[in-house]
Scaffold this motif. Structure first.
Motif, PDB file in Angstrom:
ATOM      1  N   UNK A  41       0.828  -1.209   0.000  1.00 45.39           N
ATOM      2  CA  UNK A  41       0.000   0.000   0.000  1.00 45.39           C
ATOM      3  C   UNK A  41       0.859   1.254   0.000  1.00 45.39           C
ATOM      4  N   UNK A  42       1.937   1.239   0.765  1.00 44.52           N
ATOM      5  CA  UNK A  42       2.837   2.399   0.785  1.00 44.52           C
ATOM      6  C   UNK A  42       3.441   2.620  -0.596  1.00 44.52           C
ATOM      7  N   UNK A  43       3.835   1.529  -1.274  1.00 45.07           N
ATOM      8  CA  UNK A  43       4.399   1.659  -2.618  1.00 45.07           C
ATOM      9  C   UNK A  43       3.368   2.205  -3.606  1.00 45.07           C
ATOM     10  N   UNK A  44       2.130   1.732  -3.492  1.00 49.17           N
ATOM     11  CA  UNK A  44       1.073   2.230  -4.388  1.00 49.17           C
ATOM     12  C   UNK A  44       0.828   3.718  -4.151  1.00 49.17           C
ATOM     13  N   UNK A  45       0.763   4.127  -2.888  1.00 58.69           N
ATOM     14  CA  UNK A  45       0.488   5.529  -2.565  1.00 58.69           C
ATOM     15  C   UNK A  45       1.630   6.427  -3.034  1.00 58.69           C
ATOM     16  N   UNK A  46       2.870   6.019  -2.758  1.00 56.79           N
ATOM     17  CA  UNK A  46       4.007   6.876  -3.114  1.00 56.79           C
ATOM     18  C   UNK A  46       4.218   6.954  -4.620  1.00 56.79           C
ATOM     19  N   UNK A  47       4.110   5.827  -5.304  1.00 55.53           N
ATOM     20  CA  UNK A  47       4.264   5.876  -6.767  1.00 55.53           C
ATOM     21  C   UNK A  47       3.089   6.607  -7.407  1.00 55.53           C
ATOM     22  N   UNK A  48       1.891   6.437  -6.835  1.00 54.93           N
ATOM     23  CA  UNK A  48       0.740   7.194  -7.331  1.00 54.93           C
ATOM     24  C   UNK A  48       0.928   8.689  -7.114  1.00 54.93           C
ATOM     25  N   UNK A  49       1.519   9.056  -5.972  1.00 60.33           N
ATOM     26  CA  UNK A  49       1.796  10.462  -5.705  1.00 60.33           C
ATOM     27  C   UNK A  49       2.797  11.046  -6.683  1.00 60.33           C
ATOM     28  N   UNK A  50       3.827  10.271  -7.037  1.00 62.06           N
ATOM     29  CA  UNK A  50       4.804  10.737  -8.024  1.00 62.06           C
ATOM     30  C   UNK A  50       4.152  10.917  -9.392  1.00 62.06           C
ATOM     31  N   UNK A  51       3.239  10.016  -9.736  1.00 55.62           N
ATOM     32  CA  UNK A  51       2.506  10.156 -11.005  1.00 55.62           C
ATOM     33  C   UNK A  51       1.670  11.430 -11.005  1.00 55.62           C
ATOM     34  N   UNK A  52       0.974  11.646  -9.887  1.00 53.92           N
ATOM     35  CA  UNK A  52       0.144  12.841  -9.786  1.00 53.92           C
ATOM     36  C   UNK A  52       0.996  14.100  -9.829  1.00 53.92           C
ATOM     37  N   UNK A  53       2.167  14.041  -9.180  1.00 52.55           N
ATOM     38  CA  UNK A  53       3.088  15.168  -9.198  1.00 52.55           C
ATOM     39  C   UNK A  53       3.521  15.492 -10.631  1.00 52.55           C
ATOM     40  N   UNK A  54       3.789  14.462 -11.413  1.00 52.57           N
ATOM     41  CA  UNK A  54       4.184  14.663 -12.812  1.00 52.57           C
ATOM     42  C   UNK A  54       3.053  15.274 -13.627  1.00 52.57           C
ATOM     43  N   UNK A  55       1.829  14.807 -13.369  1.00 42.58           N
ATOM     44  CA  UNK A  55       0.670  15.347 -14.089  1.00 42.58           C
ATOM     45  C   UNK A  55       0.516  16.835 -13.798  1.00 42.58           C
ATOM     46  N   UNK A  56       0.606  17.212 -12.516  1.00 42.72           N
ATOM     47  CA  UNK A  56       0.488  18.621 -12.155  1.00 42.72           C
ATOM     48  C   UNK A  56       1.610  19.436 -12.773  1.00 42.72           C
ATOM     49  N   UNK A  57       2.813  18.839 -12.871  1.00 44.89           N
ATOM     50  CA  UNK A  57       3.927  19.542 -13.491  1.00 44.89           C
ATOM     51  C   UNK A  57       3.660  19.842 -14.955  1.00 44.89           C
ATOM     52  N   UNK A  58       3.099  18.862 -15.678  1.00 46.72           N
ATOM     53  CA  UNK A  58       2.761  19.070 -17.097  1.00 46.72           C
ATOM     54  C   UNK A  58       1.669  20.123 -17.243  1.00 46.72           C
ATOM     55  N   UNK A  59       0.635  20.012 -16.407  1.00 48.34           N
ATOM     56  CA  UNK A  59      -0.455  20.994 -16.461  1.00 48.34           C
ATOM     57  C   UNK A  59       0.078  22.389 -16.148  1.00 48.34           C
ATOM     58  N   UNK A  60       0.923  22.486 -15.142  1.00 52.71           N
ATOM     59  CA  UNK A  60       1.476  23.770 -14.740  1.00 52.71           C
ATOM     60  C   UNK A  60       2.314  24.382 -15.857  1.00 52.71           C
ATOM     61  N   UNK A  61       3.009  23.558 -16.618  1.00 48.45           N
ATOM     62  CA  UNK A  61       3.820  24.048 -17.729  1.00 48.45           C
ATOM     63  C   UNK A  61       2.954  24.766 -18.764  1.00 48.45           C
ATOM     64  N   UNK A  62       1.821  24.161 -19.064  1.00 51.71           N
ATOM     65  CA  UNK A  62       0.970  24.726 -20.107  1.00 51.71           C
ATOM     66  C   UNK A  62       0.165  25.938 -19.623  1.00 51.71           C
TER      67      UNK A  62
END
Length: 235
Positions: free
Chosen positions: A204-225
């Motif tokens: 569960x910790x691995x799912x949450x942390x890797x999911x958080x990194x994915x979400x962080x990347x998504x926000x980074x892409x959105x923020x760029x545009x």
């Protein structure tokens, strides 16, 4: 979503999951180092100095007859142990039975003796001492090594050299020492969160942390545009 909200979310997600990113990057570097400092897993190879077929005096049927009638054999090997041929009789999971191919006597102690000879031979004749017998995986002998049960033997060489031996395969299944195990444990803790003993919690910790990194990347892409400079004259 406003630009300010996205910016704040990206910032706090980056802070929250930066440790996971650092651990993943660090374990990647360590994995590269380990490929150069640690030998590949030992290959299975026949143990002993060869079979003296002329020393065999009794047949497989006679050897099996020496065992209790309820123990039905599923496989039989001939092993050279202590310079003499022995029938290694498997009747199911666990320690096999050993019947002398010379005179037919049964000796359960031959399993440990056979394992000790395999360990000493693998380490070039060094004196070894049995320190454990594993029927389940642990923090050092983890499930990637697959084979159980195994005997553990340590060599007193000042480096903490130890080997894990399977009498089923007649080979060493793992060879390590203090330095190698330090690297392996560090990799397991950083890359696989091995410091969390409960597998369900770890997953569960691995799912949450890797999911958080994915979400962080998504926000980074959105923020760029949403924050990119607009061309003059654009609406």
């Amino acid at each position: 979503m406003s630009r300010n909200w996205i910016r704040k979310a990206h910032r706090w997600l980056g802070l929250a999951f930066s440790l996971t990113a650092m651990m993943s990057a660090g374990s990647g570097v360590l994995h590269t180092v380990m490929t150069r400092t640690q030998a590949p897993p030992p290959s299975a190879r026949p143990s002993g100095g060869g079979l003296d077929a002329g020393a065999v005096r009794i047949s497989i049927a006679e050897a099996v007859a020496k065992l209790p009638s309820e123990r039905k054999p599923v496989a039989v090997n001939v092993r050279m142990i202590g310079g003499e041929p022995w029938y290694q009789v498997f009747t199911g999971p666990g320690v096999p039975a050993y019947v002398s191919a010379v005179d037919g006597h049964v000796d359960p102690a031959q399993d440990e003796r056979y394992a000790g000879e395999i360990a000493a031979g693998f380490l070039g004749g060094k004196d070894v001492k049995k320190t454990d017998y594993l029927t389940a995986f642990n923090n050092e002998y983890i499930n990637i090594f697959r084979i159980l049960p195994v005997h553990r033997f340590d060599a007193e060489d000042g480096r903490g050299t130890r080997v894990y031996v399977s009498t089923t395969t007649g080979s060493v299944t793992r060879h390590t020492d203090d330095q190698r195990q330090f690297e392996a444990s560090a990799f397991t803790n950083f890359h696989k969160l091995g410091f969390i003993p409960n597998k369900d919690v770890r997953d569960w910790v691995q799912v949450i942390t890797t999911g958080g990194l994915f979400l962080l990347s998504v926000f980074g892409v959105v923020l760029f545009f949403v924050t990119r400079p607009r061309r003059k004259g654009s609406m």
